[in-house]
Design an enzyme around this catalytic site. Sequence first.
Site, PDB file in Angstrom:
ATOM      1  N   GLY A  28     -39.107  41.602  81.674  1.00  0.00           N
ATOM      2  CA  GLY A  28     -38.560  40.664  80.772  1.00  0.00           C
ATOM      3  C   GLY A  28     -37.428  39.920  81.806  1.00  0.00           C
ATOM      4  O   GLY A  28     -37.365  40.248  82.975  1.00  0.00           O
TER       5      GLY A  28
ATOM      6  N   THR B  52     -35.293  39.568  81.123  1.00  0.00           N
ATOM      7  CA  THR B  52     -33.298  40.378  82.219  1.00  0.00           C
ATOM      8  C   THR B  52     -33.341  42.052  82.318  1.00  0.00           C
ATOM      9  O   THR B  52     -32.884  41.929  83.407  1.00  0.00           O
ATOM     10  CB  THR B  52     -32.379  40.858  80.272  1.00  0.00           C
ATOM     11  OG1 THR B  52     -32.472  39.869  79.689  1.00  0.00           O
ATOM     12  CG2 THR B  52     -31.232  41.350  80.361  1.00  0.00           C
TER      13      THR B  52
ATOM     14  N   GLY C  28     -46.520  33.927  76.550  1.00  0.00           N
ATOM     15  CA  GLY C  28     -46.033  35.088  76.596  1.00  0.00           C
ATOM     16  C   GLY C  28     -46.620  36.123  76.802  1.00  0.00           C
ATOM     17  O   GLY C  28     -46.904  36.249  75.755  1.00  0.00           O
TER      18      GLY C  28
ATOM     19  N   ASP D 241     -46.107  39.239  77.226  1.00  0.00           N
ATOM     20  CA  ASP D 241     -45.030  40.180  76.109  1.00  0.00           C
ATOM     21  C   ASP D 241     -45.333  40.034  74.867  1.00  0.00           C
ATOM     22  O   ASP D 241     -45.345  40.717  73.891  1.00  0.00           O
ATOM     23  CB  ASP D 241     -43.136  40.023  76.168  1.00  0.00           C
ATOM     24  CG  ASP D 241     -43.099  38.602  76.520  1.00  0.00           C
ATOM     25  OD1 ASP D 241     -43.398  37.298  76.856  1.00  0.00           O
ATOM     26  OD2 ASP D 241     -41.470  38.650  75.780  1.00  0.00           O
TER      27      ASP D 241
END
Length: 259
Positions: free
Chosen positions: A8, A10, A107, A109
């Site tokens: 991701g 972060t 995305g 994710d």
Amino acid sequence: MLLCIDCGNTNTVFSIWDGKTFLATWRTSTEHQRTADQYYVWLSTLMNFQKIDVEITEVIISSTVPRVVFNLRVFADRYYNCRPVVVGKQGCALPVDVRVDEGTQVGPDRLVNTVAGFDKYGGDLIVVDFGTATTFDVVDTDGAYIGGVISPGVNLSLQALHEAAAALPNVDVTKPERVIGTNTVACMQSGVFWGYVGLVNGVCDRIKAERGRPMKVVSTGGLAPLFQQGHALFDHFEDDLTMHGLTVIHKYNKGLGNI
């Protein structure tokens, strides 16, 4: 043994799947400068520390940060002698349709969460992911991804508030005892917590109204348990939803002979 990697904006999460359960999960900060060798030293050290002696033979990757994918590919090839499956790239099929505007890139994710949510709970689903951004993904009756909503993440909002207003400090995210704050920190915490409770409620209610049918709401992401406290915001919470989705996608592609 399958290594699932979720990268991701972060954090990057590594999990080892033995076909029935996750043996271990580790998290590190996402840094595009990190080399394949550094990934291996970090991961092998943690495996040795936890006495996990297994042979990794397959790797699947989901990444919202394109610059890290190359080094993760090298990492899989150099140390595990395998070609990784990369969600969203050629050679990785999805067990669900993606019905969005032509030319739109979704995305990975969000696609993985859609697959996982549908596998666990069926269709007519809203998946709320508390990540760097707070996303709402809508899953159709047949499991197709049909769009969603993207909002600023909780920590991103706090950071922007601190940076834009010199007098406002950095604060941690927590559930305040009262709505009305009597000091600056309490006021900020109340604004963030109750503001996002209102955001989640409001967006989910509008999605349900637009769809015109009952829908289950599933939450995932690091801050999801915080916003579940004492409030029936979600029907289900899944800490490892993305990782579960990666195992489903890997199994699907293996069945197709793509691996």
